[in-house]
Design a protein around this motif. Structure first.
Motif, PDB file in Angstrom:
ATOM      1  N   GLN A  35       6.276   3.524  -2.299  1.00 18.83           N
ATOM      2  CA  GLN A  35       4.871   3.672  -2.696  1.00 18.83           C
ATOM      3  C   GLN A  35       3.913   3.088  -1.655  1.00 18.83           C
ATOM      4  OE1 GLN A  35       3.859   5.111  -5.691  1.00 18.83           O
ATOM      5  NE2 GLN A  35       1.709   4.789  -5.260  1.00 18.83           N
ATOM      6  N   PHE A  36       4.241   1.920  -1.108  1.00 16.34           N
ATOM      7  CA  PHE A  36       3.286   1.215  -0.252  1.00 16.34           C
ATOM      8  C   PHE A  36       3.525   1.378   1.245  1.00 16.34           C
ATOM      9  CE2 PHE A  36       2.942  -1.099  -4.298  1.00 16.34           C
ATOM     10  CZ  PHE A  36       1.580  -0.955  -4.510  1.00 16.34           C
ATOM     11  N   SER A  37       4.666   1.909   1.651  1.00 15.21           N
ATOM     12  CA  SER A  37       4.934   2.092   3.082  1.00 15.21           C
ATOM     13  C   SER A  37       3.896   3.009   3.706  1.00 15.21           C
ATOM     14  CB  SER A  37       6.321   2.707   3.294  1.00 15.21           C
ATOM     15  OG  SER A  37       7.307   1.752   3.025  1.00 15.21           O
ATOM     16  N   ASN A  38       3.480   2.637   4.924  1.00 12.04           N
ATOM     17  CA  ASN A  38       2.545   3.415   5.726  1.00 12.04           C
ATOM     18  C   ASN A  38       1.169   3.582   5.091  1.00 12.04           C
ATOM     19  OD1 ASN A  38       4.428   3.790   7.838  1.00 12.04           O
ATOM     20  ND2 ASN A  38       5.408   5.415   6.641  1.00 12.04           N
ATOM     21  N   GLN A  39       0.810   2.719   4.169  1.00 14.14           N
ATOM     22  CA  GLN A  39      -0.559   2.694   3.642  1.00 14.14           C
ATOM     23  C   GLN A  39      -1.424   1.911   4.635  1.00 14.14           C
ATOM     24  OE1 GLN A  39      -1.850   3.962   0.760  1.00 14.14           O
ATOM     25  NE2 GLN A  39       0.058   4.704  -0.135  1.00 14.14           N
ATOM     26  N   THR A  40      -2.708   2.098   4.577  1.00 13.18           N
ATOM     27  CA  THR A  40      -3.608   1.338   5.447  1.00 13.18           C
ATOM     28  C   THR A  40      -4.085   0.088   4.718  1.00 13.18           C
ATOM     29  OG1 THR A  40      -5.595   2.464   4.684  1.00 13.18           O
ATOM     30  CG2 THR A  40      -4.436   3.451   6.562  1.00 13.18           C
ATOM     31  N   VAL A  41      -4.438  -0.912   5.512  1.00 14.25           N
ATOM     32  CA  VAL A  41      -4.976  -2.144   4.931  1.00 14.25           C
ATOM     33  C   VAL A  41      -6.281  -1.840   4.201  1.00 14.25           C
ATOM     34  CG1 VAL A  41      -5.919  -4.433   5.488  1.00 14.25           C
ATOM     35  CG2 VAL A  41      -3.865  -3.632   6.636  1.00 14.25           C
ATOM     36  N   ALA A  42      -7.089  -0.957   4.772  1.00 14.34           N
ATOM     37  CA  ALA A  42      -8.373  -0.611   4.154  1.00 14.34           C
ATOM     38  C   ALA A  42      -8.158   0.018   2.777  1.00 14.34           C
ATOM     39  CB  ALA A  42      -9.146   0.341   5.058  1.00 14.34           C
ATOM     40  N   THR A  43      -7.158   0.870   2.657  1.00 15.17           N
ATOM     41  CA  THR A  43      -6.875   1.514   1.371  1.00 15.17           C
ATOM     42  C   THR A  43      -6.464   0.495   0.327  1.00 15.17           C
ATOM     43  OG1 THR A  43      -6.164   3.542   2.471  1.00 15.17           O
ATOM     44  CG2 THR A  43      -5.417   3.231   0.213  1.00 15.17           C
ATOM     45  N   LEU A  44      -5.582  -0.416   0.693  1.00 13.42           N
ATOM     46  CA  LEU A  44      -5.064  -1.381  -0.273  1.00 13.42           C
ATOM     47  C   LEU A  44      -6.013  -2.557  -0.504  1.00 13.42           C
ATOM     48  CD1 LEU A  44      -1.308  -1.407   0.795  1.00 13.42           C
ATOM     49  CD2 LEU A  44      -2.362  -0.213  -1.125  1.00 13.42           C
ATOM     50  N   SER A  45      -7.053  -2.684   0.304  1.00  7.15           N
ATOM     51  CA  SER A  45      -8.021  -3.772   0.112  1.00  7.15           C
ATOM     52  C   SER A  45      -8.959  -3.505  -1.052  1.00  7.15           C
ATOM     53  CB  SER A  45      -8.848  -3.979   1.389  1.00  7.15           C
ATOM     54  OG  SER A  45      -8.015  -4.446   2.421  1.00  7.15           O
ATOM     55  N   SER A  46      -9.158  -2.261  -1.377  1.00  5.49           N
ATOM     56  CA  SER A  46     -10.038  -1.891  -2.486  1.00  5.49           C
ATOM     57  C   SER A  46      -9.318  -2.115  -3.823  1.00  5.49           C
ATOM     58  CB  SER A  46     -10.443  -0.419  -2.355  1.00  5.49           C
ATOM     59  OG  SER A  46     -10.940   0.072  -3.568  1.00  5.49           O
ATOM     60  N   ASN A  47      -9.989  -2.794  -4.746  1.00  5.95           N
ATOM     61  CA  ASN A  47      -9.393  -3.041  -6.067  1.00  5.95           C
ATOM     62  C   ASN A  47      -9.056  -1.743  -6.784  1.00  5.95           C
ATOM     63  OD1 ASN A  47      -9.421  -5.822  -5.898  1.00  5.95           O
ATOM     64  ND2 ASN A  47     -11.402  -6.030  -6.909  1.00  5.95           N
ATOM     65  N   ASP A  48      -9.959  -0.769  -6.714  1.00  6.57           N
ATOM     66  CA  ASP A  48      -9.723   0.512  -7.392  1.00  6.57           C
ATOM     67  C   ASP A  48      -8.487   1.213  -6.836  1.00  6.57           C
ATOM     68  OD1 ASP A  48     -11.919   0.175  -9.034  1.00  6.57           O
ATOM     69  OD2 ASP A  48     -13.266   1.316  -7.736  1.00  6.57           O
ATOM     70  N   ASN A  49      -8.373   1.261  -5.501  1.00  9.14           N
ATOM     71  CA  ASN A  49      -7.214   1.914  -4.889  1.00  9.14           C
ATOM     72  C   ASN A  49      -5.926   1.161  -5.196  1.00  9.14           C
ATOM     73  OD1 ASN A  49      -8.754   3.959  -3.805  1.00  9.14           O
ATOM     74  ND2 ASN A  49      -8.978   2.973  -1.813  1.00  9.14           N
ATOM     75  N   ARG A  50      -5.999  -0.170  -5.183  1.00  8.99           N
ATOM     76  CA  ARG A  50      -4.815  -0.968  -5.493  1.00  8.99           C
ATOM     77  C   ARG A  50      -4.367  -0.727  -6.939  1.00  8.99           C
ATOM     78  NH1 ARG A  50      -6.117  -5.537  -3.158  1.00  8.99           N
ATOM     79  NH2 ARG A  50      -7.286  -6.349  -4.924  1.00  8.99           N
ATOM     80  N   GLU A  51      -5.314  -0.642  -7.861  1.00 12.57           N
ATOM     81  CA  GLU A  51      -4.988  -0.374  -9.271  1.00 12.57           C
ATOM     82  C   GLU A  51      -4.411   1.036  -9.447  1.00 12.57           C
ATOM     83  OE1 GLU A  51      -4.815  -2.321 -12.040  1.00 12.57           O
ATOM     84  OE2 GLU A  51      -5.159  -3.913 -10.579  1.00 12.57           O
ATOM     85  N   THR A  52      -4.932   1.991  -8.683  1.00 16.94           N
ATOM     86  CA  THR A  52      -4.387   3.352  -8.723  1.00 16.94           C
ATOM     87  C   THR A  52      -2.941   3.358  -8.237  1.00 16.94           C
ATOM     88  OG1 THR A  52      -6.579   4.301  -8.350  1.00 16.94           O
ATOM     89  CG2 THR A  52      -4.693   5.714  -7.881  1.00 16.94           C
ATOM     90  N   GLN A  53      -2.685   2.666  -7.119  1.00 16.63           N
ATOM     91  CA  GLN A  53      -1.320   2.577  -6.586  1.00 16.63           C
ATOM     92  C   GLN A  53      -0.389   1.881  -7.586  1.00 16.63           C
ATOM     93  OE1 GLN A  53      -0.117   3.824  -3.649  1.00 16.63           O
ATOM     94  NE2 GLN A  53      -2.108   4.738  -3.256  1.00 16.63           N
ATOM     95  N   LYS A  54      -0.892   0.835  -8.222  1.00 17.18           N
ATOM     96  CA  LYS A  54      -0.095   0.104  -9.206  1.00 17.18           C
ATOM     97  C   LYS A  54       0.219   0.995 -10.406  1.00 17.18           C
ATOM     98  CE  LYS A  54      -0.092  -3.971 -12.155  1.00 17.18           C
ATOM     99  NZ  LYS A  54      -0.869  -5.113 -12.653  1.00 17.18           N
ATOM    100  N   SER A  55      -0.756   1.753 -10.859  1.00 21.59           N
ATOM    101  CA  SER A  55      -0.567   2.649 -11.996  1.00 21.59           C
ATOM    102  C   SER A  55       0.485   3.711 -11.682  1.00 21.59           C
ATOM    103  CB  SER A  55      -1.899   3.299 -12.364  1.00 21.59           C
ATOM    104  OG  SER A  55      -1.728   4.218 -13.393  1.00 21.59           O
TER     105      SER A  55
END
Length: 148
Positions: free
Chosen positions: A103-123
Motif C-alpha cells: 500500500q505505501f511503497s513508492n508513495q510520495t512524502v507530500a501525499t502521505l503528509s496530508s491527513n486526508d490522504n493518510r486516512e484514505t490510505q489507511k481506509s
C-alpha cells in the motif's frame, strides 16, 4: 313487550336470535387474524437485515517496518490489529504487514503528509486487511507513522 313478541318482531325484520353475535364474533376473529398476519409479514419482510457489528477482541501489536517512499525517503510504520471476539486464534501479522508494504511503497512524502490522504490510505489498507483475515480482524491502528 314480551319475549314472544320480540321473537316475532325479529322474524319480521329478517333477523334470527343469536345471528348478530355470531357475525360479530366472526368479524372480530377475522380482524385479529388480519392484524396478526400483517404484523408477522412486516416483521419478516421489513425488519432491519443489517448484521450486527462485530465485537472487538484482542489488539495485536505488530513489529515496526520500514517502507521505501519515492525520492530516497522512507516510512517507518507500526501497526496494531483489532481482532474480533469471534477470531479463532490471535492473528498472525504477516499478511497485514505485506499489505502495508504494498500500500505505501513508492508513495510520495507530500501525499502521505496530508491527513486526508493518510486516512484514505489507511481506509483502503483496512479493507484489504479485513478481507485477507476473513473478517476476523475488524480494524487497524497506526501506532507509529514516521517519514524521513
Amino acid at each position: 313487550m314480551s319475549k314472544t313478541e320480540k321473537t316475532e318482531k325479529d322474524k319480521k325484520d329478517g333477523a334470527e336470535p343469536g345471528k348478530k353475535s355470531k357475525k360479530k364474533l366472526l368479524l372480530i376473529v377475522g380482524l385479529v387474524v388480519l392484524l396478526a398476519g400483517g404484523g408477522g409479514a412486516y416483521f419478516f419482510l421489513f425488519r432491519d437485515s443489517t448484521p450486527a457489528p462485530p465485537e472487538p477482541g484482542k489488539v495485536v501489536a505488530l513489529d515496526a517496518i520500514t517502507v521505501n517512499l519515492t525520492d530516497g525517503h522512507y516510512l517507518k510504520l507500526k501497526l496494531a490489529l483489532q481482532a474480533t471476539i469471534d477470531a479463532a486464534e490471535t492473528p498472525d501479522g504477516s499478511k497485514a504487514l505485506d499489505l502495508a508494504v504494498t500500500q505505501f511503497s513508492n508513495q510520495t512524502v507530500a501525499t502521505l503528509s496530508s491527513n486526508d490522504n493518510r486516512e484514505t490510505q489507511k481506509s483502503e489498507l483496512k479493507e484489504k486487511v479485513v478481507k485477507a483475515y476473513d473478517e476476523e480482524v475488524m480494524d487497524i491502528y497506526f501506532t507509529e507513522f514516521v517519514m524521513q
